[in-house]
Design a protein around this motif. Structure first.
Motif, short mmCIF file in Angstrom:
data_model
loop_
_atom_site.label_atom_id
_atom_site.label_comp_id
_atom_site.label_asym_id
_atom_site.label_seq_id
_atom_site.Cartn_x
_atom_site.Cartn_y
_atom_site.Cartn_z
N VAL A 218 0.94 -10.12 1.12
CA VAL A 218 1.95 -8.96 1.05
C VAL A 218 0.96 -7.79 0.46
O VAL A 218 1.03 -6.46 1.17
CB VAL A 218 3.24 -8.69 0.03
CG1 VAL A 218 2.67 -7.57 -0.31
CG2 VAL A 218 3.83 -9.81 0.36
N THR A 219 0.14 -8.04 0.24
CA THR A 219 -1.02 -7.10 0.10
C THR A 219 -1.42 -6.56 1.11
O THR A 219 -1.95 -5.45 1.67
CB THR A 219 -2.30 -7.53 -1.03
OG1 THR A 219 -3.00 -8.55 -0.19
CG2 THR A 219 -1.73 -7.63 -2.12
N TYR A 220 -2.19 -7.14 2.18
CA TYR A 220 -2.79 -7.09 3.96
C TYR A 220 -1.21 -6.49 4.38
O TYR A 220 -1.27 -5.43 5.47
CB TYR A 220 -2.94 -8.45 4.32
CG TYR A 220 -3.93 -8.71 3.99
CD1 TYR A 220 -5.54 -8.29 4.11
CD2 TYR A 220 -3.82 -9.93 3.02
CE1 TYR A 220 -6.07 -8.47 3.89
CE2 TYR A 220 -5.12 -10.39 2.07
CZ TYR A 220 -6.59 -9.53 2.55
OH TYR A 220 -7.78 -10.12 1.65
N LEU A 221 -0.20 -6.60 4.13
CA LEU A 221 1.06 -6.42 5.04
C LEU A 221 1.53 -4.50 4.73
O LEU A 221 2.21 -3.74 5.16
CB LEU A 221 2.07 -7.29 4.67
CG LEU A 221 2.77 -8.18 5.55
CD1 LEU A 221 3.76 -8.95 4.67
CD2 LEU A 221 2.87 -8.26 6.93
N LYS A 222 1.12 -4.12 3.68
CA LYS A 222 1.59 -3.33 3.12
C LYS A 222 -0.02 -2.79 3.11
O LYS A 222 0.25 -0.54 2.66
CB LYS A 222 1.46 -3.43 1.39
CG LYS A 222 2.80 -3.70 1.11
CD LYS A 222 3.06 -4.56 -0.94
CE LYS A 222 3.98 -3.76 -1.02
NZ LYS A 222 4.80 -4.07 -2.20
N ASN A 223 -1.16 -2.78 3.63
CA ASN A 223 -1.97 -2.09 4.00
C ASN A 223 -3.38 -2.45 2.77
O ASN A 223 -3.52 -0.72 2.59
CB ASN A 223 -1.63 -0.85 4.96
CG ASN A 223 -1.07 -1.15 6.38
OD1 ASN A 223 -1.71 -2.09 6.59
ND2 ASN A 223 -0.22 -1.00 6.70
N GLU A 224 -2.92 -2.98 2.09
CA GLU A 224 -3.23 -2.75 0.97
C GLU A 224 -4.97 -3.05 0.80
O GLU A 224 -5.83 -2.47 0.29
CB GLU A 224 -3.17 -2.76 -0.61
CG GLU A 224 -1.71 -2.60 -1.13
CD GLU A 224 -1.20 -3.41 -2.26
OE1 GLU A 224 -1.16 -4.10 -2.27
OE2 GLU A 224 0.47 -2.25 -2.16
N LYS A 225 -4.90 -3.96 1.78
CA LYS A 225 -6.48 -4.04 2.55
C LYS A 225 -6.17 -4.46 3.60
O LYS A 225 -5.96 -4.68 4.44
CB LYS A 225 -6.11 -5.50 1.81
CG LYS A 225 -6.67 -6.03 0.08
CD LYS A 225 -6.15 -6.71 -0.38
CE LYS A 225 -7.13 -7.40 -2.20
NZ LYS A 225 -6.44 -8.63 -2.53
N LYS A 226 -7.81 -4.64 3.94
CA LYS A 226 -7.90 -5.34 5.74
C LYS A 226 -8.08 -6.96 5.42
O LYS A 226 -8.76 -6.93 5.12
CB LYS A 226 -9.30 -3.69 6.62
CG LYS A 226 -9.32 -4.02 7.59
CD LYS A 226 -10.36 -3.30 8.27
CE LYS A 226 -10.88 -3.32 9.47
NZ LYS A 226 -11.93 -2.21 9.86
#
Length: 407
Positions: A348-356
């Motif tokens: 989810v952190t990647y889906l929310k663009n919190e990480k690349k």
């Protein structure tokens, strides 16, 4: 905004008014279908929404019935006998395929043995038709079975039954219940344990059969014969050298081995196997997850995003199947705080663009499995934010007919 009256009248083109009206009159008193991977209670709820003219569900059913009507009209069946090649056994009833990521060795005059290019699919994989046609049996039978469930029009059940009989039951056309020649590598072997991944979606067939039970062309004898086919295939998975090889896999292949064992054992009423394989799966999660929820074996692949989501979908599918034995895996704790939710939240952190996403992904990113995971997670973890995220990342997939009608 879809006009419910217009769309609902459109539905009657595809199914008789009388059968749909009868379904409307009885839906509130119906017992939800006892499907295994699909939630029968969700199907019943969606049926009630359709009869109440919910625009989203009516639109989804309209789309589904278009596909189902096309299948009935074309009347195309599928069989392992359709392939041009003959397996090493000499029996065309045996399923056969080649490793999709294996290519001729350019340094060898005959190209043998083939060499691996991970994530790069050799187009000659499709020269053998079995893998493509089994996918069509899975997709088409479920589409037709759902069309029957929502309309009670026997034409859909009849053709679903024909598809299942052709692939699994009829003496002249059936597949033998083994995958001895799945994903063979030219110059190295004629079949491998990894080939078993190609039957990971056969749970759709069992759910389709459950949905059309008792219809004119799918009687108790037919259903019992299909259960026996799955039981025989399960025995082959558990006892054959190839099946045991796949059981030892430590990545998504191991996950989907467990998924298939559990699904086929549930369908064939081998409940002791279900119980033991659920315990095996718990150990798989232990070995496959890092403490932060990442999946190290999948992150090594050239299509890391695809395999991370595929493997996690396998987790969620197994958890859904385990509910049939009143086992909840949704919050199953293993060492170091590892669990399925932790693995989901890592994604989810990647889906929310919190990480690349910085891992290798040589193929365009898709979200089909991600959407299914998020929709299930929203219900199982009582968190609507997962569903909102699903809409945000890929609204078209989120609104697709099967997802709308089965979730």
């Amino acid at each position: 905004m879809v006009n419910p009256k217009i769309v609902f009248s459109f539905l009657f083109i595809f199914s008789s008014a009388s059968s749909l009206q009868a379904q409307q009159n009885s839906s509130k008193h119906s017992i939800f279908p006892k499907t295994l991977a699909i939630d029968g209670k969700v199907l019943q709820k969606n049926l009630e929404l359709i009869t109440a003219n919910d625009p989203d569900k009516v639109k989804a059913l309209t789309s589904l019935l278009k596909k189902a009507d096309k299948l009935v009209l074309e009347a195309k069946t599928f069989s392992v006998m359709d392939k041009k090649q003959v397996p090493p056994s000499g029996d065309k009833h045996d399923y056969m395929s080649t490793g999709p990521y294996w290519w001729p060795d350019p340094s060898k005059p005959d190209g043998l043995p083939y060499i691996k290019k991970d994530g790069q699919r050799n187009p000659t994989y499709y020269d053998i038709s079995d893998s493509v046609e089994i996918d069509k049996v899975e997709d088409s039978s479920l589409t037709l079975a759902l069309a029957y469930y929502f309309t009670k029009d026997n034409k859909y059940a009849d053709f679903a039954a024909k598809l299942l009989k052709t692939w699994f039951l009829d003496v002249e056309t059936r597949q033998n219940p083994n995958l001895n020649f799945g994903q063979g590598i030219p110059g190295l072997n004629t079949g491998r344990g990894t080939g078993i991944i190609e039957t990971r979606d056969l749970f759709r067939v069992s759910d389709a059969a459950l949905l059309i039970q008792g219809t004119p062309n799918w009687n108790t004898k037919d259903h019992e014969e299909l259960k026996k086919w799955f039981s025989d295939y399960l025995t082959w998975m558990l006892e054959s050298p190839i099946g045991k090889d796949e059981a030892d896999s430590n990545n998504n292949h191991g996950t989907f081995y467990s998924e298939q064992v559990i699904a086929f054992a549930l369908f064939s009423n081998r409940l002791d196997v279900v119980t033991s394989e659920i315990e095996v799966f718990k150990n798989r999660m232990e070995n496959q997850l890092n403490r932060d929820g990442s999946q190290p074996f999948e992150l090594l692949r050239t299509k890391s995003w695809s395999y991370v989501n595929m493997n996690l979908y396998g987790y969620f599918l197994i958890a859904k199947l385990a509910e049939n034995k009143n086992v909840s895996l949704w919050n199953q704790q293993i060492s170091g705080g590892k669990n399925m939710k932790n693995a989901l939240d890592w994604i989810v952190t990647y889906l929310k663009n919190e990480k690349k996403w910085e891992y290798e992904q040589i193929q365009k990113i898709g979200y089909l499995e991600t959407i299914k995971i998020l929709k299930l997670a929203a219900k199982k973890y009582s968190n609507p934010e997962y569903e909102k995220l699903a809409k945000t990342i890929d609204l078209k997939t989120y609104n697709s007919d099967i997802i709308q009608l089965t979730n």
